[in-house]
Design a protein around this motif. Sequence first.
Motif, PDB file in Angstrom:
ATOM      1  N   ASN A 319       0.813  -1.224   0.000  1.00 14.03           N
ATOM      2  CA  ASN A 319       0.000   0.000   0.000  1.00 14.03           C
ATOM      3  C   ASN A 319       0.842   1.268   0.000  1.00 14.03           C
ATOM      4  O   ASN A 319       0.295   2.377  -0.047  1.00 14.03           O
ATOM      5  CB  ASN A 319      -0.941   0.016   1.202  1.00 14.03           C
ATOM      6  N   ARG A 321       2.816   4.080  -1.647  1.00 12.38           N
ATOM      7  CA  ARG A 321       2.761   4.654  -2.995  1.00 12.38           C
ATOM      8  C   ARG A 321       3.964   5.572  -3.222  1.00 12.38           C
ATOM      9  O   ARG A 321       4.442   6.242  -2.317  1.00 12.38           O
ATOM     10  CB  ARG A 321       1.484   5.483  -3.161  1.00 12.38           C
ATOM     11  N   ASN A 325       2.237   8.097  -7.312  1.00 14.17           N
ATOM     12  CA  ASN A 325       1.077   7.271  -6.956  1.00 14.17           C
ATOM     13  C   ASN A 325       1.127   5.850  -7.520  1.00 14.17           C
ATOM     14  O   ASN A 325       0.100   5.256  -7.820  1.00 14.17           O
ATOM     15  CB  ASN A 325      -0.228   7.951  -7.397  1.00 14.17           C
ATOM     16  N   LYS A 326       2.315   5.259  -7.620  1.00 15.35           N
ATOM     17  CA  LYS A 326       2.471   3.866  -8.036  1.00 15.35           C
ATOM     18  C   LYS A 326       2.824   3.022  -6.809  1.00 15.35           C
ATOM     19  O   LYS A 326       3.611   3.429  -5.954  1.00 15.35           O
ATOM     20  CB  LYS A 326       3.578   3.735  -9.093  1.00 15.35           C
ATOM     21  N   ARG A 327       2.239   1.815  -6.734  1.00 15.30           N
ATOM     22  CA  ARG A 327       2.448   0.944  -5.577  1.00 15.30           C
ATOM     23  C   ARG A 327       3.839   0.292  -5.601  1.00 15.30           C
ATOM     24  O   ARG A 327       4.416   0.077  -6.668  1.00 15.30           O
ATOM     25  CB  ARG A 327       1.411  -0.179  -5.549  1.00 15.30           C
ATOM     26  N   TYR A 373      11.128   1.682  -4.436  1.00  9.99           N
ATOM     27  CA  TYR A 373      10.045   1.650  -5.418  1.00  9.99           C
ATOM     28  C   TYR A 373      10.452   0.709  -6.556  1.00  9.99           C
ATOM     29  O   TYR A 373      11.505   0.892  -7.178  1.00  9.99           O
ATOM     30  CB  TYR A 373       9.781   3.050  -5.966  1.00  9.99           C
ATOM     31  N   SER A 378       7.022   3.650 -12.859  1.00 10.15           N
ATOM     32  CA  SER A 378       7.118   4.853 -12.039  1.00 10.15           C
ATOM     33  C   SER A 378       8.402   5.613 -12.369  1.00 10.15           C
ATOM     34  O   SER A 378       9.457   5.014 -12.578  1.00 10.15           O
ATOM     35  CB  SER A 378       7.117   4.483 -10.556  1.00 10.15           C
ATOM     36  N   ILE A 406       0.039  12.282  -0.412  1.00  6.38           N
ATOM     37  CA  ILE A 406      -0.289  10.854  -0.348  1.00  6.38           C
ATOM     38  C   ILE A 406      -0.063  10.344   1.070  1.00  6.38           C
ATOM     39  O   ILE A 406       1.075  10.266   1.541  1.00  6.38           O
ATOM     40  CB  ILE A 406       0.563  10.047  -1.340  1.00  6.38           C
TER      41      ILE A 406
END
Length: 559
Positions: A319, A321, A325-327, A373, A378, A406
């Motif tokens: 969850n 991000r 806004n990429k998981r 990430y 992304s 976020i």
Amino acid sequence: MKSNIKVLIQLCFAGLLLVLSGCQESFLDEKPLDRFSPENLLSNKAGFESILVALHKNARDERTLDRPDQMGTGTDVSTSGVADGRFMKDYRLVLPNDQIVGYYWDWAYASMLKNANLIITRAENPEINWTAEEKNQVVAEARFFRAFTYNVLVNLFGGVPIVDQELTAPRFDFTRASRTEVLQFIQADLEFASQNLPLVGSDPTKDGRIFRAAALHLLSEVYISLGQATKDASFYDKAIAAATQVLDGSAGAYQLMTKRFGDTSRPGDAFSDLFWTNQQNRGSGNLETIWAVQYEFLTVGGAEGQNHDLRWWGPQFENIRSPDNKRILVSDSIGRSQGGNRPTNYFFYDIWKDNFKNDMRNSHHNIRRVWIYNDKTSEFFGQQARYTVANGRAVIARPDGTPTTIAVDTLRWFYPMIRKIEGQLPAPLSGRTNNDQVRMRLAETYLLRAEAHIHKGNMALAAADLNVVRSRANAKPVEAADVSLDYLLDERARELTVEEARRRTLVRLGKLYERATRYNWDAKATMQPYHELWPIPQKAIDANREAVLEQNPGYPGAK
């Protein structure tokens, strides 16, 4: 209408058959024709071994309930990351009808003790075809498991009913023995087991079996508990002697693993190697493990994917991000964890203060403190995930540290992860693995002997044992003047978190309330002293209609 008539005719015919059958007196005579009945099965060593297999399965089941590890959460080392009050996050919800309370009671009495007592009782049949040595080894393993089970019960519920033989008819008149009486019962079982279990060998097909060292290891702990319960200091000498038999090789060849082994191409260190997939057992070259419960992928009875340590002890990082806004994507050995057991700041920071950078157990190979990430779509792919606090709430930060909008949950999603729960995943298993779980290893034996020395007031010898464990971890030695029971518990947290049944350790030392309310913010808000022990399940009290099964103080129904 026709179908209803047909059903009535069938019922009448079935009833007529029952009436006619009832005229024959032999109709109700029990004839155990099935080969799995005790009368047919328990006629030789192989039959008893099959029940021992069930006991091993039962012992594994203690940790396979699909909920957070209840022996860790709600203690000083861990709270629950979920938003509501479940999983010992709110102690006011721990009541006699609580699911986990009933689960442990049933696990003990309906599974472990039933099978252990079946073996112990039926082994006295003089017609069984086996040698005296074979009998004693089988009974010793069963008595080990019976002792293990009662040690769980006494450190969760206090004094409990002692059932020492197979029950062949329902009973409704159980009464509670005292804590000391239960401990003495455990002592007798483990003393027998420690004299009759075999020494560990080099045969990897025996991985997971119970050997003499396991009985001595647990006996050392129980002797310490008896010393506290009876105020008889001679039990501490017995605890030292039992642990020493394991540590000096008398109970088999064990050693702390101070050098890397197994898959050394994998980045890691000697401590992380102890827990990597297929390296928990002696067959892999791991001479430190005393007992590990077994899981097998794609094997009937192997409890495939039922090791939940990864699922519950790791954060719900999926969850998190990125600033665009990429998981963070779920992949390979980091699995799909859910944040049920959220380690406390005491574990992540306090216990490492004196040696934060050098203690191997706090290295990046053993605690994952950096998240990356990993979504290639992304623009922040490959960069470190960060958060900051803005306007009183935690939000994802950009690489330069400025806040985004976020939001991020730092109690469940974003926190370091203890990496001994990781491993190679053979298939997507929803955060579960097939890694064997280490239940006893030599490092803890050193810590048990150190604890016995502390109770005796011999801090120099306690420091010597502590420093054997600390030396492997490259941690600076502890001075005798700094040794205390609290220091020992800190060292157990550094060495054993996830493996250790922390709740039971703290209960047996009378330290659960004190340390949970000191280090666990949720326990501080909801815990009362009586929560040291769990309530006796209400269903057990209600079913025991011919005697009073007393409730623990503080809970509904207690006197």
